[in-house]
Motif scaffolding. Sequence first.
Motif, short mmCIF file in Angstrom:
data_model
loop_
_atom_site.label_atom_id
_atom_site.label_comp_id
_atom_site.label_asym_id
_atom_site.label_seq_id
_atom_site.Cartn_x
_atom_site.Cartn_y
_atom_site.Cartn_z
N ARG A 1 -17.89 60.18 0.19
CA ARG A 1 -16.49 60.76 0.95
C ARG A 1 -17.22 60.15 2.65
NH1 ARG A 1 -16.63 65.35 -2.21
NH2 ARG A 1 -14.60 65.69 -3.31
N GLY A 2 -17.93 59.26 3.36
CA GLY A 2 -18.64 58.68 3.94
C GLY A 2 -17.50 57.29 4.63
N ASN A 3 -16.15 57.11 3.01
CA ASN A 3 -15.23 56.48 3.60
C ASN A 3 -13.54 56.77 3.53
OD1 ASN A 3 -13.04 54.48 2.77
ND2 ASN A 3 -14.84 52.77 2.10
N LEU A 4 -13.26 56.63 4.45
CA LEU A 4 -11.84 58.44 4.32
C LEU A 4 -11.11 57.00 4.83
CD1 LEU A 4 -10.31 59.87 4.80
CD2 LEU A 4 -10.20 60.41 6.86
N ASN A 5 -9.72 56.00 3.45
CA ASN A 5 -9.12 54.79 3.87
C ASN A 5 -7.91 55.30 3.14
OD1 ASN A 5 -7.27 52.77 2.94
ND2 ASN A 5 -9.42 51.32 2.14
N VAL A 6 -6.56 55.62 4.76
CA VAL A 6 -5.63 56.72 4.84
C VAL A 6 -4.30 55.02 4.73
CG1 VAL A 6 -6.79 58.82 5.01
CG2 VAL A 6 -6.40 57.21 7.03
N ARG A 7 -3.28 55.94 4.74
CA ARG A 7 -2.16 55.15 4.94
C ARG A 7 -1.28 56.26 5.92
NH1 ARG A 7 -1.07 55.93 -0.34
NH2 ARG A 7 0.32 56.16 -1.36
N ARG A 8 -0.11 55.96 6.69
CA ARG A 8 0.92 55.90 7.10
C ARG A 8 1.95 55.27 6.91
NH1 ARG A 8 1.47 60.49 11.33
NH2 ARG A 8 3.56 60.47 12.23
N GLU A 9 3.68 55.76 6.39
CA GLU A 9 4.20 55.73 6.55
C GLU A 9 4.98 54.30 7.62
OE1 GLU A 9 9.21 56.10 4.41
OE2 GLU A 9 7.99 57.26 4.73
N GLY A 10 5.38 53.13 6.90
CA GLY A 10 5.82 52.56 8.47
C GLY A 10 4.20 52.04 9.93
N LEU A 11 3.48 52.73 9.24
CA LEU A 11 2.49 52.14 10.47
C LEU A 11 2.23 50.52 10.71
CD1 LEU A 11 0.56 53.40 12.25
CD2 LEU A 11 -1.10 52.93 10.70
N ASP A 12 2.58 50.39 11.83
CA ASP A 12 2.24 48.84 12.73
C ASP A 12 0.17 48.98 12.79
OD1 ASP A 12 1.57 46.84 14.52
OD2 ASP A 12 3.48 46.54 14.78
N VAL A 13 -0.24 48.73 12.17
CA VAL A 13 -1.83 48.64 12.37
C VAL A 13 -2.29 47.86 13.56
CG1 VAL A 13 -3.77 48.55 11.38
CG2 VAL A 13 -2.29 49.54 9.65
N ALA A 14 -1.77 46.72 13.60
CA ALA A 14 -2.31 45.64 14.70
C ALA A 14 -1.83 46.27 15.09
CB ALA A 14 -1.24 44.73 14.95
N ARG A 15 -0.73 47.11 15.92
CA ARG A 15 -0.37 47.54 16.89
C ARG A 15 -1.36 48.78 17.58
NH1 ARG A 15 5.11 50.85 18.66
NH2 ARG A 15 4.93 52.10 20.33
N LEU A 16 -1.45 49.48 15.97
CA LEU A 16 -2.36 50.67 16.23
C LEU A 16 -4.11 50.62 17.15
CD1 LEU A 16 -2.65 53.97 15.72
CD2 LEU A 16 -3.84 53.32 13.80
N MET A 17 -4.12 49.07 16.20
CA MET A 17 -5.91 48.25 17.17
C MET A 17 -5.81 48.17 17.91
SD MET A 17 -7.20 46.56 14.29
CE MET A 17 -8.18 47.23 12.40
N SER A 18 -4.13 48.04 18.96
CA SER A 18 -4.37 47.49 20.01
C SER A 18 -3.97 48.91 20.82
CB SER A 18 -3.13 46.49 20.66
OG SER A 18 -2.73 46.74 21.91
N ASP A 19 -3.54 49.40 21.01
CA ASP A 19 -3.11 51.06 21.23
C ASP A 19 -5.05 51.87 21.73
OD1 ASP A 19 -0.74 50.46 22.18
OD2 ASP A 19 0.08 51.99 20.78
N CYS A 20 -5.77 51.04 20.91
CA CYS A 20 -6.92 52.30 20.69
C CYS A 20 -8.40 51.22 20.33
CB CYS A 20 -6.24 53.60 19.23
SG CYS A 20 -5.71 54.24 19.15
N ARG A 21 -8.15 50.21 21.23
CA ARG A 21 -9.45 49.51 21.51
C ARG A 21 -10.73 49.68 21.12
NH1 ARG A 21 -6.17 45.54 25.31
NH2 ARG A 21 -4.66 46.84 25.99
N ASP A 22 -10.85 51.53 22.66
CA ASP A 22 -11.94 51.58 22.20
C ASP A 22 -12.62 52.39 21.09
OD1 ASP A 22 -10.28 53.87 22.49
OD2 ASP A 22 -11.41 54.78 23.76
N ILE A 23 -12.04 52.27 19.25
CA ILE A 23 -12.26 52.92 18.52
C ILE A 23 -12.51 52.07 17.99
CG2 ILE A 23 -11.68 54.35 16.78
CD1 ILE A 23 -9.75 56.30 18.46
#
Length: 353
Positions: free
Chosen positions: A269-291
């Motif tokens: 359970r130290g591995n949490l792989n999740v999905r969200r419908e329609g999520l743009d992961v590249a944009r998410l990474m750009s928006d959350c660059r400090d994570i």
Amino acid sequence: MIYLDYQATTPLAPEALKAMLPWLEQGHANPHSPHRAGRQARAAVEVARDQVAALLPQGGRVVFTSGATEALNWAIKGASGGIVTTAIEHAAVLDTAHATGRDLTILPVDDEGLVAPASLAPGVGLVAAMLVNNEIGTVQPIAALAEETHRVGARMLCDAVQGYGRIAIPDGVDLVALSAHKIHGPKGIGALWIRDGITLPPLLHGGDQEGGRSGTLSPALCAGFGVAAKLMATRGEEDMAHVERLWAVAIAQLGPDWTINGSTERRYRGNLNVRREGLDVARLMSDCRDIAFSAGSACASGSGRTSHVLRALGLGDAQARSSIRLGFGRYTTEADLTAAIARLDAAARAQRP
């Protein structure tokens, strides 16, 4: 920076760094040299070997390698006969198995990422399977696979990179691949555990320093690996309880808009792989660059391909591309995890309210 990419690599334990420093600063002797300084370096290597072996089955030996990729290549290329593996293995297994040119059978997994041990045909020489999957955390039934493997006279290779020190390694395995930097040790060193009575032809030639493996060992890397392994043994229960708490917090905070990929029961359970419908992961990474988090396994990032692991679960390309992996462990605080998830969830909602 909030670091949530423990499956790609773990932070170096301070205790491991402390063990390495004397061999980087002063202990520069070759551990394969016969003089006193060399013998001292060799003694440090042997202490580390024993520390790594303490979390492995009895009746085998630990051979240090440059990492798990070398260990897996050596085990696979050193076998004879056909190869059986699963659809969700690491590229170091799948690509190496293909490269041998031998008969290859790839077992499917169900929608939770679990393989059902199947009857093996004669002629199989090696079965290779992960203990814990690096992308979805699924814990495979290695003991049952090993039993069927031995029924046909084949060897069982366990890729324990993600599971070593976290999930018990069954006694029935014949070969085990390990990596130090996945257990808070240094990068650049791993190991292959080889059951007594098994001899592998050399993958590397030129010295035979490790009895089948050639190359000068680094006492610093070995010492760091050994102390990291010792910490996994002494802190195992504490680490697991911490991970379970973090998992519960994360699941409660994410809510129903996120779907877990892979099994929730047979899982580290130290591995949490999740999905969200329609999520743009590249944009998410750009928006959350400090994570620091992952869109899949770090080994395939940048390839443009969707994860073969997620596809093997039956997910379509759109679902696979809308998935992220959060990895946490010993040094992750609950405050950091909740702050990161709040940021990620808010950024995802901003894409599709």
